[in-house]
Design a protein around this motif. Structure first.
Motif, short mmCIF file in Angstrom:
data_model
loop_
_atom_site.label_atom_id
_atom_site.label_comp_id
_atom_site.label_asym_id
_atom_site.label_seq_id
_atom_site.Cartn_x
_atom_site.Cartn_y
_atom_site.Cartn_z
N GLY A 284 0.79 -1.22 0.00
CA GLY A 284 0.00 0.00 0.00
C GLY A 284 0.82 1.27 0.00
N PHE A 285 2.04 1.19 -0.46
CA PHE A 285 2.84 2.40 -0.46
C PHE A 285 2.55 3.28 -1.66
CE2 PHE A 285 4.89 1.57 3.21
CZ PHE A 285 5.82 0.56 3.22
N ILE A 286 2.08 2.66 -2.74
CA ILE A 286 1.80 3.46 -3.94
C ILE A 286 0.34 3.31 -4.34
CG2 ILE A 286 4.12 3.53 -4.86
CD1 ILE A 286 3.58 1.15 -6.50
N LEU A 287 -0.13 4.30 -5.06
CA LEU A 287 -1.54 4.34 -5.42
C LEU A 287 -1.79 3.75 -6.80
CD1 LEU A 287 -2.36 8.00 -4.39
CD2 LEU A 287 -2.88 5.91 -3.12
N PRO A 288 -2.85 3.00 -6.94
CA PRO A 288 -3.19 2.52 -8.29
C PRO A 288 -3.71 3.68 -9.13
CG PRO A 288 -4.78 1.73 -6.67
CD PRO A 288 -3.77 2.52 -5.92
N MET A 289 -3.40 3.63 -10.41
CA MET A 289 -3.79 4.75 -11.26
C MET A 289 -4.82 4.34 -12.29
SD MET A 289 -0.28 6.90 -11.90
CE MET A 289 -1.03 7.97 -13.10
N ASP A 290 -5.50 3.21 -12.08
CA ASP A 290 -6.43 2.73 -13.11
C ASP A 290 -7.46 3.78 -13.46
OD1 ASP A 290 -6.07 0.53 -10.79
OD2 ASP A 290 -5.71 -0.31 -12.79
N ASP A 291 -8.08 4.36 -12.44
CA ASP A 291 -9.14 5.33 -12.71
C ASP A 291 -8.62 6.53 -13.46
OD1 ASP A 291 -10.47 4.64 -9.44
OD2 ASP A 291 -10.95 3.75 -11.39
N TYR A 292 -7.50 7.03 -12.98
CA TYR A 292 -6.93 8.21 -13.63
C TYR A 292 -6.67 7.93 -15.10
CZ TYR A 292 -3.79 12.08 -14.54
OH TYR A 292 -3.21 13.20 -15.06
N ILE A 293 -6.13 6.75 -15.36
CA ILE A 293 -5.79 6.44 -16.74
C ILE A 293 -7.05 6.31 -17.59
CG2 ILE A 293 -4.75 4.70 -18.23
CD1 ILE A 293 -2.67 4.26 -16.11
N LYS A 294 -8.05 5.73 -16.98
CA LYS A 294 -9.30 5.60 -17.75
C LYS A 294 -9.87 6.96 -18.08
CE LYS A 294 -11.37 2.03 -15.81
NZ LYS A 294 -12.37 1.48 -14.97
N GLU A 295 -9.82 7.84 -17.10
CA GLU A 295 -10.39 9.18 -17.33
C GLU A 295 -9.57 9.98 -18.30
OE1 GLU A 295 -10.65 11.03 -13.55
OE2 GLU A 295 -11.82 9.38 -12.73
N ASN A 296 -8.27 9.74 -18.30
CA ASN A 296 -7.42 10.57 -19.16
C ASN A 296 -6.78 9.76 -20.27
OD1 ASN A 296 -7.38 13.17 -17.59
ND2 ASN A 296 -6.80 11.70 -16.02
N ALA A 297 -7.54 8.82 -20.77
CA ALA A 297 -6.97 7.87 -21.75
C ALA A 297 -6.30 8.57 -22.91
CB ALA A 297 -8.05 6.93 -22.24
N GLU A 298 -6.90 9.63 -23.36
CA GLU A 298 -6.34 10.37 -24.51
C GLU A 298 -4.92 10.82 -24.20
OE1 GLU A 298 -9.20 10.35 -27.33
OE2 GLU A 298 -7.81 12.04 -27.43
N ALA A 299 -4.81 11.48 -23.05
CA ALA A 299 -3.51 12.07 -22.72
C ALA A 299 -2.47 11.00 -22.44
CB ALA A 299 -3.66 12.98 -21.51
N VAL A 300 -2.92 9.94 -21.79
CA VAL A 300 -1.94 8.96 -21.34
C VAL A 300 -1.56 7.97 -22.43
CG1 VAL A 300 -1.61 7.02 -19.79
CG2 VAL A 300 -2.61 9.12 -18.95
N GLN A 301 -2.54 7.55 -23.21
CA GLN A 301 -2.26 6.59 -24.29
C GLN A 301 -1.49 5.40 -23.77
OE1 GLN A 301 -1.10 7.68 -28.15
NE2 GLN A 301 -1.75 9.80 -27.90
N TYR A 302 -2.07 4.73 -22.86
CA TYR A 302 -1.41 3.63 -22.17
C TYR A 302 -0.97 2.54 -23.14
CZ TYR A 302 -0.46 0.22 -18.56
OH TYR A 302 0.14 -0.69 -17.75
N GLU A 303 -1.74 2.34 -24.20
CA GLU A 303 -1.42 1.22 -25.09
C GLU A 303 -0.15 1.48 -25.88
OE1 GLU A 303 -4.68 2.98 -24.27
OE2 GLU A 303 -3.85 3.54 -26.22
N ASP A 304 0.24 2.73 -25.91
CA ASP A 304 1.43 3.06 -26.68
C ASP A 304 2.69 2.54 -26.00
OD1 ASP A 304 3.19 6.08 -27.52
OD2 ASP A 304 2.98 4.22 -28.65
N ILE A 305 2.59 2.31 -24.73
CA ILE A 305 3.77 1.81 -24.03
C ILE A 305 4.02 0.38 -24.46
CG2 ILE A 305 4.74 1.34 -21.77
CD1 ILE A 305 2.92 3.38 -20.62
N ALA A 306 5.27 0.09 -24.67
CA ALA A 306 5.62 -1.27 -25.08
C ALA A 306 4.92 -2.25 -24.15
CB ALA A 306 7.13 -1.45 -25.02
N PRO A 307 4.11 -3.13 -24.71
CA PRO A 307 3.23 -3.98 -23.89
C PRO A 307 3.97 -4.77 -22.82
CG PRO A 307 2.83 -4.35 -26.22
CD PRO A 307 3.94 -3.36 -26.14
N ILE A 308 5.06 -5.37 -23.19
CA ILE A 308 5.73 -6.19 -22.19
C ILE A 308 6.25 -5.31 -21.07
CG2 ILE A 308 7.79 -6.24 -23.68
CD1 ILE A 308 7.91 -9.02 -21.78
#
Lengths: 407, 316, 285
Positions: free
Chosen positions: A58-82
């Motif tokens: 519990g030292f770090i926060l999950p960012m799932d929600d943030y990423i979902k809300e800001n999908a455009e800006a973050v473009q998570y899929e662009d990160i090399a999948p592995i």
């Protein structure tokens, strides 16, 4: 990094303070603050192996929600999948963004490989052509071939100082483990079996190979070297090739071309296609007093725009779009981005690889143990077999039995 | 001489004391003087000690939930059965014995050398004191560079002289010596200067008498010089021993406990346990064991010194 | 002894002395030399002695890493803690010397507080300073994590035992008769201390101050754990040149030189006084 931070500050009216800490001290400093719940750091930089432990506790926060809300800006899929999987995901959540990858490949002195005298001699001795090795056996042969004493010839010229076939990171640091990962994964094993115990068989095989077949062909200083030591050796014209070396060191490796007359550097995927994958993850701490801004920061630095700038400055980005962008990887930028194509290939080759080490909550502790224990074998204090047996015992002690693996 | 009631106000130069009722007792006054210092020392020494004692009796893995339940003497059992712990004790002891004896012997030798020199003593002393002014954590980094087999100056010079060029920091048989050499570099001058000062403050008469008696150089050394130097040598030996037992900076910076575990001293192992594995329970236990051992040893070793202090204070 | 000038013994003696001095000084000299080298001249084998000097490393240290701040912090912390130590220790040592409080046992106890390995103590200190830092007093006085106050207090505690031990013998050296006659003249005890004893003990106090200053200046562990960036000191700052690009040895050398130079100068100027201090006054310099 500084300029990226400044850009962020300019566009977000948030003040960011960057604290520079040496890599080897990063872990202790950050954990102390987190354990002490001081809220001192809003964003921390983690290694791949540390992510599970921090997430689990519990030292770090999950960012799932943030990423979902800001999908455009973050473009998570662009990160090399592995990379995304290994560095940010744990138990189904995403914990941050990787901003820097030190995934490993292989560097070599292309000029030596292309020299006709050497090629002829090699063919004669080993019966096949001198080329970028695709197996570890070939790698070893090349290492043996190029290890020469002062006075012997290299490329037809007598050497003024000893030359070695390979540079290894065999010092008492974490990097020896990174280097050995290439062998362990190439030979079908992993650091931890799915049952959570050390994979004694494969690790012993890897360690034996490392100590008995490669170390003799490395400079004595290998036993005190980390990645900067090996790069210095390359720049100083002491070694012909590396083992699994971090590709982000390419700009440094390329300097060899200035320092050693006639040198030309090349980079490639490591032999047998497996090498250490990992990166630095930016995550938001749970006792951060400004989580929203911190997440903005993480998203920004890991985001496309900043990563592009990062790449142009010589940083090894984690985003596929930039890694495959022809403008970024053009010949003109070779000194900075010359290793990008290889990086992409590595991601491709290893896309189905997963390492249990990155998914156990004891990851950080195990990671901190691996280095010193493996090094005892390199230093000759223990035999490889004994070192691995002791390692297995230590890991069992750390986990209190079998280590839980939580994909 | 009993002073009659001569009031301080008779002497206009003295800042007059307010005519006191009954003056504070000596005892109270002395307590007041030491109070500020002692308060600080007590607080900042006893609180960590208490903390360490408490933690050593509990389970404490800081990255997994912090300090938890009471486990009694379990930690002590684990630590005392830990092979790596004993290895580190062994390393520490070997290091201390070697470093201190070499420093002492060389220091005494150098002191005698300088004592007999006729010119330049001031300059020599100034130069000798330089290593002492440097931070081990900083110069140690440099020594890492100096010890490098390829890039370092040491092997360069050794090579030029045709001597063997060891792998200072990479060879498990040599690494501890590399640390010892560094410690000797830094502290031998300290010993030399002290012994030198000791030599220079020895009374002249016995030596003149011995010379008149025609005693040989070595006899003088054996019967006269060394016995008189013994207190100083003893003091310095004890201080250096305590410091060497606590050695940390040099190891952290030169070898990080490696290669293998050849230079992992107790304090470095403690650091790894406490600040890398964050097992504060084991770390505290080890620290306490260390403390007890050192305190015990120094009680024994420092007794003569303490007696001297006490007697000097009494005699006044 | 034979007084022939330049007898073989003399030459041998000075020869050995010169070797010892070279050995003692050269690592520091090499460090200074390295700080003036360009990066390509540093990590080379064999080591390069002829090169084009540059002050780039120093410029880098100041610009890139805020080194001026580190110097300021180190200066602040060392000087203030030394002053506090001297004040507290003088009072305490005088008391031990003159009144022999608690026999030798209190003194011994003070010494034992130094025997705890620093690593074990650092975490409790971290917690203590975290708490103080969060409290209003801490805010006011600048004590707390990553504030100079934390280090000042830490170094005070660090040096106090040593200072007390050192000064006890200096105070003991002052003839009691002077104190007694001043008392008879009607001075209060504090006055005796302040006007009679203290001035005479000045050399001893100076020596103690020098040592405290050096130890604080060179300390690493506490500075590392208790600061982040605002209160960082030089010794920790040197390590900030270990980057992901590798160790920048040039700036490291420059930083190390900056760290070492003031102390070197300081010590050279005051070496005469230091010897006395080295033996806790047991030996006169």
């Amino acid at each position: 990094m500084d300029s990226l931070v400044k850009d962020f500050e300019a566009t977000h009216c948030v003040k960011v303070t960057l604290v520079n800490i040496d890599n080897s001290q990063l872990y202790d400093k950050q954990v102390i603050e987190m354990v002490g719940e001081t809220g001192a750091y809003d964003v921390v930089t983690l290694e791949t192996a540390e992510k599970a432990e921090f997430a689990e506790n519990g030292f770090i926060l999950p960012m799932d929600d943030y990423i979902k809300e800001n999908a455009e800006a973050v473009q998570y899929e662009d990160i090399a999948p592995i990379l995304a999987d290994m560095t940010t995901q744990y138990k189904g959540h995403i914990y941050g963004l990787p901003y820097y990858t030190y995934t490993a490949g292989y560097f070599y002195r292309a000029d030596l490989f292309e020299d006709p005298t050497e090629q002829a001699a090699f063919k004669e001795k080993y019966g096949y052509d001198l080329a970028v090795p695709t197996t570890w056996q070939q790698h070893r042969d090349i290492a043996e071939f190029f290890t020469r004493k002062a006075g012997e010839n290299l490329k037809g010229q007598p050497l003024t100082k000893d030359f070695y076939g390979v540079g290894l990171m065999a010092g008492r640091f974490q990097e020896i483990q990174d280097e050995l990962s290439a062998f362990v994964w190439a030979w079908g094993g992993d650091w931890l079996t799915d049952e959570g115990k050390v994979d004694v068989e494969t690790v012993t095989k890897a360690l034996k190979w490392y100590v008995e077949e490669l170390l003799p062909f490395a400079p004595p200083a290998a036993l005190t070297s980390s990645y900067d030591g090996v790069i210095n050796q390359m720049q100083d014209g002491q070694i012909a090739q590396t083992a699994g070396m971090f590709l982000d060191q390419w700009p440094n490796a390329v300097k060899t071309e200035e320092m050693v007359p006639g040198a030309k550097m090349g980079n490639a995927v490591a032999p047998e296609g497996k090498s250490y994958i990992g990166g630095f993850l930016l995550a938001v701490t749970s006792d951060s007093k400004h989580p929203k801004e911190a997440m903005d920061f993480v998203a920004y630095i890991g985001g496309v725009e900043a990563q592009r700038k990062f790449a142009s400055l010589g940083g090894t980005t984690t985003r596929m779009s930039i890694l495959t962008d022809p403008e970024v990887t053009s010949e003109a930028n070779r000194a900075f981005t010359g290793a990008f194509p290889t990086l992409v290939k590595v991601f491709e080759e290893m896309k189905d690889t997963r390492s249990n080490l990155f998914f156990t909550p004891f990851g950080a502790k195990i990671y901190n143990t691996l280095g010193p224990m493996l090094q005892t074998a390199a230093a000759g204090e223990k035999t490889p077999e004994q070192a691995v047996i002791d390692l297995a015992a230590e890991v069992e002690k750390i986990c209190g039995g079998a280590c839980p693996i939580n994909k | 001489m009993v002073s009659s009631v001569v009031s301080p106000s008779d002497n206009p130069q003295i800042k007059a004391d307010k005519p006191r009722k009954k003056a504070m007792s000596d005892g109270l006054f002395s307590m007041l003087l030491i109070a500020p210092a002692m308060i600080i020392i007590l607080f900042f020494a006893l609180v960590p000690l208490g903390y360490a004692m408490d933690v050593s009796l509990r389970f404490a893995d800081l990255t997994r939930g912090g300090i938890k339940e009471f486990v009694g003497l379990e930690n002590y059992r684990i630590v005392l059965f830990d092979n790596y712990f004993w290895k580190s004790v062994r390393v520490t002891l070997i290091f201390t014995v070697c470093a201190v004896s070499i420093e002492m012997i060389l220091g005494v030798f150098v002191a005698f050398l300088i004592n007999g020199a006729t010119v330049g003593k001031g300059l020599i002393r100034s130069l000798l004191i330089l290593p002492l002014a440097t931070a081990p954590a900083v110069t140690g980094l440099f020594w890492r560079y100096l010890y490098d087999t390829q890039f370092g100056l040491f092997n360069f010079f050794l090579g030029k002289l045709g001597l063997p060029q060891p792998n200072w920091l990479g060879d498990i048989d040599v690494a501890l010596w590399a640390v010892i050499v560094f410690d000797v570099w830094q502290w031998m001058p300290y010993i030399a200067l002290i012994v030198l000062a000791g030599l220079q403050s020895l009374p002249k008469e016995p030596f003149e008498a011995a010379e008149l008696d025609g005693a040989s150089y070595f006899k003088v050394l054996r019967r006269l010089t060394f016995p008189m130097l013994t207190p100083v040598l003893f003091l310095v030996g004890v201080l250096r021993t305590i410091d060497c037992l606590r050695l940390y900076d040099a190891v952290a910076v030169l070898t990080r406990g490696g290669p293998g575990s050849a230079t992992e001293t107790m304090t470095y192992y403690l650091y790894r346990t406490g600040l890398q594995f964050f097992r504060m329970d084991y770390a505290s236990t080890m620290a306490l064991l260390f403390l007890y051992a050192v305190v015990l040893a120094s009680m024994f070793a420092l007794r003569p010194l303490l007696n001297r202090f006490a007697s000097r204070a009494q005699a006044r | 002894m034979l007084q022939n000038r330049k007898s073989p013994m003399e030459i041998l003696r000075y020869g050995i002395i010169v070797i010892v001095l070279l050995w003692t000084v050269f690592p520091i000299a090499w460090m200074i030399v390295t700080s003036l080298k360009m990066p390509n001249d540093i990590m080379v084998s064999p080591p390069r002695f002829v090169f084009k000097p540059t002050i780039d490393n120093y410029i880098y240290a100041f610009q890139k890493e805020n080194f001026a701040l580190f110097i300021k912090n180190t200066l602040l912390v060392s000087v203030v803690s030394t002053i506090i130590v001297i004040v507290l220790a003088s009072l305490a040592s005088y008391s031990f010397a003159r009144y022999n409080v608690g026999g030798g046992s209190v003194l011994f106890f003070i010494l034992t507080t130094k025997m705890m390995p620093a690593i074990a103590v650092v975490l409790p200190y971290f917690i203590i300073f975290r708490e103080i830092g969060n409290s209003p007093i801490g805010e006011l006085l600048g004590i707390g994590l990553d504030k100079p106050g934390a280090l000042i207090i830490s170094y005070t505690i660090f040096n106090l035992p040593f200072a007390i031990w050192l000064m006890v013998s200096f105070f003991q050296d002052i003839p009691r008769e002077l104190e007694d006659s001043a008392r008879l003249d009607g001075y209060s005890r504090m006055n005796v201390f302040y006007r009679v004893v203290l001035p005479l003990a000045m050399p001893g106090i100076a020596v103690t101050a020098i040592f405290c200053l050096i130890f604080s200046w060179n300390e690493f562990l506490f500075a590392y754990i208790l600061t982040r960036d605002a209160a960082r000191t030089i010794t920790v700052g040197v390590e900030s040149f270990f980057t992901l690009r590798g160790i920048l040895w040039g700036p490291v050398a420059a930083a190390a030189t900056i760290s070492v130079l003031p102390m070197l100068v300081f010590v050279l100027v005051l070496q005469r006084y230091m010897v006395r201090g080295l033996t806790f006054g047991a030996v006169r310099g």
